[in-house]
Design a protein around this motif. Structure first.
Motif, PDB file in Angstrom:
ATOM      1  N   ARG A   4      15.155  59.679  24.441  1.00 56.05           N
ATOM      2  CA  ARG A   4      13.543  59.694  25.045  1.00 56.05           C
ATOM      3  C   ARG A   4      13.439  58.754  25.938  1.00 56.05           C
ATOM      4  O   ARG A   4      12.692  59.119  27.159  1.00 56.05           O
ATOM      5  CB  ARG A   4      12.695  59.775  23.835  1.00 56.05           C
ATOM      6  CG  ARG A   4      12.679  61.064  23.015  1.00 56.05           C
ATOM      7  CD  ARG A   4      11.758  60.604  21.619  1.00 56.05           C
ATOM      8  NE  ARG A   4      11.608  62.037  21.119  1.00 56.05           N
ATOM      9  CZ  ARG A   4      11.093  62.189  19.678  1.00 56.05           C
ATOM     10  NH1 ARG A   4      10.694  60.966  19.212  1.00 56.05           N
ATOM     11  NH2 ARG A   4      10.814  63.357  19.103  1.00 56.05           N
ATOM     12  N   ARG A   5      13.888  57.618  25.688  1.00 61.29           N
ATOM     13  CA  ARG A   5      13.751  56.366  26.559  1.00 61.29           C
ATOM     14  C   ARG A   5      14.765  56.265  27.857  1.00 61.29           C
ATOM     15  O   ARG A   5      14.219  55.898  28.932  1.00 61.29           O
ATOM     16  CB  ARG A   5      13.951  55.019  25.677  1.00 61.29           C
ATOM     17  CG  ARG A   5      13.514  53.737  26.424  1.00 61.29           C
ATOM     18  CD  ARG A   5      12.142  53.519  26.825  1.00 61.29           C
ATOM     19  NE  ARG A   5      12.016  52.415  27.533  1.00 61.29           N
ATOM     20  CZ  ARG A   5      11.940  51.219  26.855  1.00 61.29           C
ATOM     21  NH1 ARG A   5      11.748  51.153  25.556  1.00 61.29           N
ATOM     22  NH2 ARG A   5      11.585  50.169  27.509  1.00 61.29           N
ATOM     23  N   ASP A   8      16.130  48.217  22.706  1.00 57.48           N
ATOM     24  CA  ASP A   8      16.006  47.349  24.031  1.00 57.48           C
ATOM     25  C   ASP A   8      17.062  46.457  24.251  1.00 57.48           C
ATOM     26  O   ASP A   8      17.531  45.878  25.315  1.00 57.48           O
ATOM     27  CB  ASP A   8      14.660  46.739  24.090  1.00 57.48           C
ATOM     28  CG  ASP A   8      13.514  47.664  24.075  1.00 57.48           C
ATOM     29  OD1 ASP A   8      13.778  48.773  24.702  1.00 57.48           O
ATOM     30  OD2 ASP A   8      12.389  47.546  23.578  1.00 57.48           O
ATOM     31  N   PHE A  63      15.644  57.782  20.022  1.00 55.45           N
ATOM     32  CA  PHE A  63      15.006  56.828  20.999  1.00 55.45           C
ATOM     33  C   PHE A  63      15.688  56.572  22.154  1.00 55.45           C
ATOM     34  O   PHE A  63      15.123  56.802  23.293  1.00 55.45           O
ATOM     35  CB  PHE A  63      14.712  55.598  20.292  1.00 55.45           C
ATOM     36  CG  PHE A  63      14.162  54.379  20.994  1.00 55.45           C
ATOM     37  CD1 PHE A  63      12.825  54.435  21.426  1.00 55.45           C
ATOM     38  CD2 PHE A  63      14.977  53.583  21.536  1.00 55.45           C
ATOM     39  CE1 PHE A  63      12.189  53.370  22.310  1.00 55.45           C
ATOM     40  CE2 PHE A  63      14.377  52.648  22.529  1.00 55.45           C
ATOM     41  CZ  PHE A  63      13.037  52.420  22.675  1.00 55.45           C
ATOM     42  N   ILE A  83      13.445  50.125  17.661  1.00 56.43           N
ATOM     43  CA  ILE A  83      13.062  49.860  19.281  1.00 56.43           C
ATOM     44  C   ILE A  83      13.492  48.749  19.768  1.00 56.43           C
ATOM     45  O   ILE A  83      14.003  48.684  20.978  1.00 56.43           O
ATOM     46  CB  ILE A  83      11.622  50.032  19.290  1.00 56.43           C
ATOM     47  CG1 ILE A  83      11.077  51.615  18.879  1.00 56.43           C
ATOM     48  CG2 ILE A  83      11.147  50.069  20.739  1.00 56.43           C
ATOM     49  CD1 ILE A  83       9.831  51.923  19.168  1.00 56.43           C
TER      50      ILE A  83
END
Length: 303
Positions: A44-45, A8, A41, A4
C-alpha cells in the motif's frame, strides 16, 4: 518497534536490497501474520501507486482451475439451455476462446453464446480473426503494450484441440469455438454498456481494472456488475483488493468459495507480491473479509 516504523526503517535502504532480503526469507517467516501485515503495508505504501502499465497481454489457459470451476457451476443449467458469456477487456481473445473450450466440452448440450469486448479496435480484430503465431503477441498496433505471446511453441501440443495448425505454422482457433461468438469495440468505463450488451449468465473481467486509477476502476467494476443477470456469475481478477472488497461488500454479489485457494494460486504471472503492483497477495483466512477479498468468482443473488 512497530510494523510501520520497521517498514520505514527498512525502506531507507535500496528497494532492490529489501526485495532480495524478503525473497531470501523462509516461508515459515513470510507466512506469519506479522509478515503478512508488513507485506500489505509495503504494497500500500510503496508499490500500489507505482507506474501502472496497461497492456494487451493475455494467454490461453491462463488459469485452468478457474475455468474448471465455471464448468462445474454450469451443472445448474438444464439440458438445452442457452448460456450467455461475456469477456470484458477481451484483448486478442485467448481468455474467451479458452473459456469456450472448457465450457463447451463440459456441457455440449448447452448453447453458449459468447461476446468479447475491448477498448482497442485492433485487438478486437485480432480476436475475431482467431489466428496466432507461436511465441509472438497478436496485439499489434493496439492502444497499449503488446505483452507476452498468447501461446508458446511448447504449449501447442497441449492445445491441439483448440487450434488448427496452418501452413507456415500459424494457429487458427477451431470453428466449433468460433461459432456463436461476436466481438465489440467499447469502453467499459463509459455508461451504456449494459444497455448495449444486455444481461449475461457469466461475465469475465480479469486483469482489466488493476492499472486504472481507483475512481475509474470503481466505475468500470460497477458497469461490469450491471451486466450480470440475477443468479449469474461475475469473474473478476487483477483488481486492487481493497477496492474490490469495498464495492462488493455492499452489493448483491456473494463469493463462490468452490476451489478458492487453488484458483487464487494458479496464475503464475502474478508472482512478486508485495514488490510488484500485479503481484498476488497471499490468501489469509485471518483477514475478516477474506471470503470477499480472496475470491475471484461471485454470484449475483436472485431477486
Amino acid at each position: 518497534m512497530s510494523t510501520i516504523n520497521f517498514a520505514d526503517a527498512v525502506f531507507q535502504t535500496p528497494r532492490r536490497v529489501c526485495h532480495s532480503i524478503w525473497d531470501g526469507l523462509p516461508g515459515a517467516i513470510t507466512q506469519t501474520r506479522a509478515m503478512r501485515r508488513l507485506g500489505r503495508f509495503i504494497y500500500r505504501r510503496f508499490t500500489r501507486h507505482t507506474v501502472r502499465n496497461q497492456s494487451h497481454y493475455t494467454q490461453f489457459m491462463r488459469n485452468p482451475p478457474l475455468l474448471d470451476v465455471l464448468a462445474r457451476l454450469l451443472s445448474a443449467y438444464q439440458i438445452g439451455s442457452t448460456v450467455k458469456l461475456a469477456s470484458i477487456g477481451c484483448s486478442t481473445g485467448a481468455e474467451l476462446y479458452s473459456a469456450m473450450y472448457v465450457l463447451r466440452r463440459a456441457r455440449p448440450d448447452l448453447t453458449i453464446l459468447a461476446t468479447g469486448v475491448d477498448i482497442s479496435s485492433e485487438v478486437v480484430k485480432a480476436a475475431e480473426r482467431g489466428i496466432y503465431c507461436p511465441d509472438q503477441p497478436a496485439a499489434i498496433n493496439g492502444l497499449y503494450q503488446e505483452g507476452r505471446p498468447e501461446v508458446f511453441r511448447e504449449d501447442i501440443n497441449a492445445l491441439r484441440d483448440v487450434f488448427e495448425v496452418q501452413h507456415g505454422g500459424t494457429l487458427r482457433v477451431q470453428d466449433w469455438l468460433r461459432k456463436d461468438t461476436i466481438w465489440f469495440t467499447a469502453d467499459a468505463t463509459e455508461g451504456g454498456l449494459a444497455a448495449t450488451l444486455g444481461p449475461h449468465n457469466i461475465v469475465l473481467a480479469n486483469n482489466v481494472m488493476g492499472p486504472m486509477d481507483d475512481p475509474l476502476a470503481e466505475v468500470c467494476l460497477r458497469n461490469v456488475m450491471n451486466l450480470v443477470e440475477p443468479g449469474g456469475y461475475l469473474v473478476v481478477d487483477g483488481i486492487d483488493l481493497d477496492l474490490k472488497t469495498r464495492v462488493l461488500a455492499t452489493s448483491d454479489f456473494k463469493p463462490v468459495l468452490l476451489g478458492q485457494e487453488e484458483l487464487w494460486s494458479a496464475d503464475g504471472s502474478k508472482d512478486g507480491w508485495p514488490w510488484v503492483r500485479w503481484g498476488r497477495e497471499p490468501l489469509d483466512r485471518t483477514e475478516p473479509t477474506w471470503e470477499l477479498r480472496y475470491s475471484i468468482i461471485f454470484q449475483r443473488t436472485q431477486g
